[in-house]
Design an enzyme around this catalytic site. Structure first.
Site, mmCIF file in Angstrom:
data_model
loop_
_atom_site.group_PDB
_atom_site.id
_atom_site.type_symbol
_atom_site.label_atom_id
_atom_site.label_comp_id
_atom_site.label_asym_id
_atom_site.label_seq_id
_atom_site.Cartn_x
_atom_site.Cartn_y
_atom_site.Cartn_z
ATOM 1 C CG ASP A 122 -31.997 -101.371 38.124
ATOM 2 O OD1 ASP A 122 -32.221 -100.581 37.185
ATOM 3 O OD2 ASP A 122 -32.364 -101.159 39.304
ATOM 4 C CE1 TYR B 272 -30.387 -86.623 38.197
ATOM 5 C CE2 TYR B 272 -31.285 -84.617 37.206
ATOM 6 C CZ TYR B 272 -30.844 -85.933 37.085
ATOM 7 O OH TYR B 272 -30.865 -86.551 35.852
ATOM 8 C CB ILE C 201 -34.022 -93.504 30.203
ATOM 9 C CG1 ILE C 201 -34.811 -92.210 30.433
ATOM 10 C CG2 ILE C 201 -33.250 -93.438 28.887
ATOM 11 C CD1 ILE C 201 -33.956 -90.981 30.664
ATOM 12 C CB THR D 247 -29.434 -84.641 33.007
ATOM 13 O OG1 THR D 247 -30.373 -83.582 33.005
ATOM 14 C CG2 THR D 247 -28.486 -84.384 34.171
ATOM 15 C CG ASP D 248 -31.523 -80.643 29.871
ATOM 16 O OD1 ASP D 248 -31.750 -81.182 30.978
ATOM 17 O OD2 ASP D 248 -32.418 -80.142 29.173
ATOM 18 C CD GLU D 249 -32.740 -81.548 35.576
ATOM 19 O OE1 GLU D 249 -32.600 -81.190 36.741
ATOM 20 O OE2 GLU D 249 -33.678 -82.275 35.185
ATOM 21 C CE LYS E 165 -26.720 -88.086 35.439
ATOM 22 N NZ LYS E 165 -26.637 -89.567 35.304
ATOM 23 N NE ARG F 41 -37.521 -78.461 34.001
ATOM 24 C CZ ARG F 41 -37.301 -77.281 34.597
ATOM 25 N NH1 ARG F 41 -37.277 -76.166 33.886
ATOM 26 N NH2 ARG F 41 -37.084 -77.232 35.896
ATOM 27 C CE LYS G 71 -37.657 -88.076 37.830
ATOM 28 N NZ LYS G 71 -37.180 -89.325 37.342
ATOM 29 C CB THR H 62 -33.790 -97.794 43.905
ATOM 30 O OG1 THR H 62 -34.199 -97.208 42.657
ATOM 31 C CG2 THR H 62 -32.272 -97.967 43.926
ATOM 32 C CG HIS I 124 -38.594 -74.634 39.803
ATOM 33 N ND1 HIS I 124 -39.963 -74.628 39.921
ATOM 34 C CD2 HIS I 124 -38.321 -75.450 38.768
ATOM 35 C CE1 HIS I 124 -40.478 -75.414 38.995
ATOM 36 N NE2 HIS I 124 -39.500 -75.915 38.282
ATOM 37 C CG ASN J 180 -37.282 -82.346 31.478
ATOM 38 O OD1 ASN J 180 -36.319 -81.585 31.407
ATOM 39 N ND2 ASN J 180 -38.000 -82.475 32.575
HETATM 40 P P1 NAD Z 1 -35.020 -93.770 36.912
HETATM 41 O O1 NAD Z 1 -34.991 -93.174 38.280
HETATM 42 O O2 NAD Z 1 -36.314 -94.088 36.285
HETATM 43 O O3 NAD Z 1 -34.180 -95.125 36.922
HETATM 44 C C1 NAD Z 1 -32.949 -95.252 37.566
HETATM 45 C C2 NAD Z 1 -32.601 -96.735 37.651
HETATM 46 O O4 NAD Z 1 -31.328 -96.841 38.299
HETATM 47 C C3 NAD Z 1 -33.608 -97.539 38.471
HETATM 48 O O5 NAD Z 1 -33.897 -98.757 37.808
HETATM 49 C C4 NAD Z 1 -32.870 -97.820 39.763
HETATM 50 O O6 NAD Z 1 -33.234 -99.036 40.380
HETATM 51 C C5 NAD Z 1 -31.410 -97.848 39.291
HETATM 52 N N1 NAD Z 1 -30.488 -97.512 40.376
HETATM 53 C C6 NAD Z 1 -30.568 -96.429 41.227
HETATM 54 N N2 NAD Z 1 -29.559 -96.492 42.120
HETATM 55 C C7 NAD Z 1 -28.821 -97.601 41.821
HETATM 56 C C8 NAD Z 1 -27.657 -98.183 42.376
HETATM 57 N N3 NAD Z 1 -27.065 -97.651 43.448
HETATM 58 N N4 NAD Z 1 -27.156 -99.288 41.791
HETATM 59 C C9 NAD Z 1 -27.765 -99.843 40.716
HETATM 60 N N5 NAD Z 1 -28.880 -99.361 40.164
HETATM 61 C C10 NAD Z 1 -29.406 -98.245 40.711
HETATM 62 O O7 NAD Z 1 -34.147 -92.786 36.026
HETATM 63 P P2 NAD Z 1 -34.317 -92.367 34.494
HETATM 64 O O8 NAD Z 1 -35.220 -91.222 34.412
HETATM 65 O O9 NAD Z 1 -34.558 -93.580 33.685
HETATM 66 O O10 NAD Z 1 -32.841 -91.812 34.198
HETATM 67 C C11 NAD Z 1 -31.809 -92.705 33.756
HETATM 68 C C12 NAD Z 1 -30.551 -91.892 33.506
HETATM 69 O O11 NAD Z 1 -30.787 -90.904 32.523
HETATM 70 C C13 NAD Z 1 -30.043 -91.153 34.751
HETATM 71 O O12 NAD Z 1 -28.641 -91.228 34.750
HETATM 72 C C14 NAD Z 1 -30.531 -89.725 34.531
HETATM 73 O O13 NAD Z 1 -29.655 -88.805 35.166
HETATM 74 C C15 NAD Z 1 -30.462 -89.623 33.023
HETATM 75 N N6 NAD Z 1 -31.404 -88.660 32.411
HETATM 76 C C16 NAD Z 1 -32.736 -88.697 32.716
HETATM 77 C C17 NAD Z 1 -33.632 -87.828 32.097
HETATM 78 C C18 NAD Z 1 -35.114 -87.871 32.358
HETATM 79 O O14 NAD Z 1 -35.849 -87.017 31.850
HETATM 80 N N7 NAD Z 1 -35.629 -88.816 33.109
HETATM 81 C C19 NAD Z 1 -33.137 -86.903 31.166
HETATM 82 C C20 NAD Z 1 -31.776 -86.876 30.882
HETATM 83 C C21 NAD Z 1 -30.925 -87.788 31.498
HETATM 84 P P1 TYD Z 2 -39.789 -83.019 36.688
HETATM 85 O O1 TYD Z 2 -40.631 -83.978 35.918
HETATM 86 O O2 TYD Z 2 -39.522 -83.292 38.126
HETATM 87 O O3 TYD Z 2 -38.432 -82.868 35.865
HETATM 88 P P2 TYD Z 2 -37.200 -81.811 36.086
HETATM 89 O O4 TYD Z 2 -37.372 -81.103 37.355
HETATM 90 O O5 TYD Z 2 -36.028 -82.734 36.117
HETATM 91 O O6 TYD Z 2 -37.237 -80.927 34.889
HETATM 92 O O7 TYD Z 2 -40.458 -81.590 36.599
HETATM 93 C C1 TYD Z 2 -40.708 -80.962 35.339
HETATM 94 C C2 TYD Z 2 -41.230 -79.577 35.619
HETATM 95 O O8 TYD Z 2 -42.506 -79.677 36.256
HETATM 96 C C3 TYD Z 2 -40.357 -78.774 36.574
HETATM 97 O O9 TYD Z 2 -40.360 -77.406 36.188
HETATM 98 C C4 TYD Z 2 -41.052 -78.927 37.912
HETATM 99 C C5 TYD Z 2 -42.514 -79.022 37.525
HETATM 100 N N1 TYD Z 2 -43.351 -79.831 38.431
HETATM 101 C C6 TYD Z 2 -44.537 -79.299 38.969
HETATM 102 O O10 TYD Z 2 -44.914 -78.140 38.695
HETATM 103 N N2 TYD Z 2 -45.285 -80.078 39.807
HETATM 104 C C7 TYD Z 2 -44.914 -81.358 40.143
HETATM 105 O O11 TYD Z 2 -45.636 -82.008 40.942
HETATM 106 C C8 TYD Z 2 -43.709 -81.893 39.582
HETATM 107 C C9 TYD Z 2 -43.256 -83.282 39.924
HETATM 108 C C10 TYD Z 2 -42.975 -81.088 38.723
#
Ligand code: NAD
Ligand code: TYD
Length: 352
Positions: free
Chosen positions: A38, A160, A17, A135-137, A164, A224, A199, A41, A294, A189
């Protein structure tokens, strides 16, 4: 808030994101100096923002938010006016095996940023903002009906989600205690380009491509609410500029899918794109052991951001998914690069 000629720090901008948020801010706001911090990681990838390197208002800082002293130094050096904080450990399954990584980065790392922000501004915050992306989680799991609103009680269920939730509470506490100006958004998501293939959506796209089993957790009837990542970035931009300090905004697409229905749609679209016989990819669906604890259903009520800021998703799910599949199919090299080495070890441990 008006940030013209100001320095905006975006954390986690090499991740999924974050890369879209950095791109939007660098290109849409040429008068801001954007600093992308960043630690790179496993989830951070400079390829995600390679196109921005030539922009004069873009700077990359490799740093770890867990290192309080270096973070403080960076803040004192650059005197950031605003922070958009996305850096986090973000994958639920990894939080089940390594919860401490999540507590460290998501909780303590956030506190390190808040402390540095306080230190540099000495609690005088005119024109400053700390934007915490969440996050909504944090709200836990819904039953068959109902939606998460901004006033839903926190009830996080995974390491997780609880890390958050803790960070959200700490941000609010700094607002209440020190007057630190913040906004928080809690999003559903996301899917789109640059998402690490651990993911659901990118993992399944990659597996379908390679005709590998599609590991469906439990009965697959988990729900989701999916949002295209560029729409999340647009929402963040709007909240950053027009949101009310101290407020929370829920972001979501009113787009609920059970995992199974989503996976079947993905299979169908991939069969079409790869010119495979109808029904080919669905045969790869394999039911595996459920994820511990879950969450059954997430769904966001995004009425507040819609009514107050006029935001709504710009693409339908079908359009967003199509763009996403096309991106992954066109970026084979990206996928290959991120799925070698350490990823392969993770995959073997997770799904063997
Ligand atoms: P991501 O895992 O793809 O990216 C996380 C980034 O943070 C990476 O570039 C990583 O290198 C960096 N990072 C991790 N640990 C670090 C540290 N100690 N210092 C500096 N940088 C560090 O995550 P994402 O899916 O892009 O999520 C970004 C944010 O949005 C998170 O805060 C997550 O909780 C939130 N979010 C994600 C989703 C989703 O669906 N992916 C939904 C809602 C909110
Ligand atoms: P994920 O993308 O990990 O997002 P989140 O758990 O943060 O919602 O998973 C989305 C949904 O898909 C969740 O219900 C878990 C399920 N899932 C599977 O069934 N198989 C998989 O291999 C993964 C990664 C997720």
């Amino acid at each position: 808030m008006d940030q013209s000629n100001k320095k905006v720090l975006i954390t986690g901008g090499a991740g999924f994101i974050g890369s879209h948020v950095v791109r939007l801010f660098v290109t849409k706001h040429p008068d801001y100096a954007i600093y992308n911090l960043d630690a790179l990681t496993y989830a951070g990838n400079l390829e995600n923002i390679k196109d921005l390197e030539s922009f004069g208002n873009y700077n990359f800082i490799k740093a770890d938010i867990n290192e309080a002293d270096s973070i403080k130094k960076l803040f004192l050096e650059h005197e950031f006016d605003a922070v958009i904080h996305l850096a986090a450990e973000s994958h639920v399954d990894r939080s089940i095996t390594n919860p401490n990584d999540f507590i460290e980065t998501n909780v303590l790392g956030t506190a390190n940023l808040l402390n540095a922000f306080r230190e540099v501004h000495k609690d005088a915050y005119e024109g400053k903002l700390f934007y915490h992306v969440s996050t909504d989680e944090v709200y836990g799991s819904l039953g068959k009906t109902g939606l998460f609103t901004e006033t839903t009680s926190y009830d996080p269920q995974s390491p997780y989600a609880s890390s958050k939730a803790a960070s959200d509470h700490i941000v609010r506490a700094y607002g209440n205690t020190y007057g630190l100006p913040f906004v928080i958004s809690n999003c559903s998501n996301n899917y789109g380009a640059n998402q690490f293939p651990e993911k659901l959506i990118p993992l399944f796209i990659n597996n379908i491509k390679q005709s590998k089993p599609l590991p469906v957790y439990g009965d697959g009837n988990y729900t989701r609410d999916w949002l295209y990542v560029e729409d999340h970035a647009i929402a963040i931009d709007q909240i950053f500029h027009q949101g009310t300090v101290g407020e929370t905004y829920n972001i979501g697409g009113f787009n609920e899918w059970t995992n199974l229905n989503l996976i079947k749609l993905l299979c169908q679209l991939m069969d079409e794109k790869l010119d495979r016989p109808k029904g080919n990819s669905e045969k790869l669906i394999t039911y595996v052991k459920d994820r511990a604890g879950h969450d059954r259903r997430y769904a966001i009520d995004a009425n507040k951001i819609n009514k107050e800021l006029g935001w709504k998703p710009s693409v339908t799910f079908e359009e967003g998914l199509e763009k996403t599949l096309d991106w992954y199919l066109a970026n084979d090299e990206w996928l290959k690069n991120v799925t070698t080495g350490a990823y392969q070890d993770y995959y073997d441990k997770m799904y063997s």
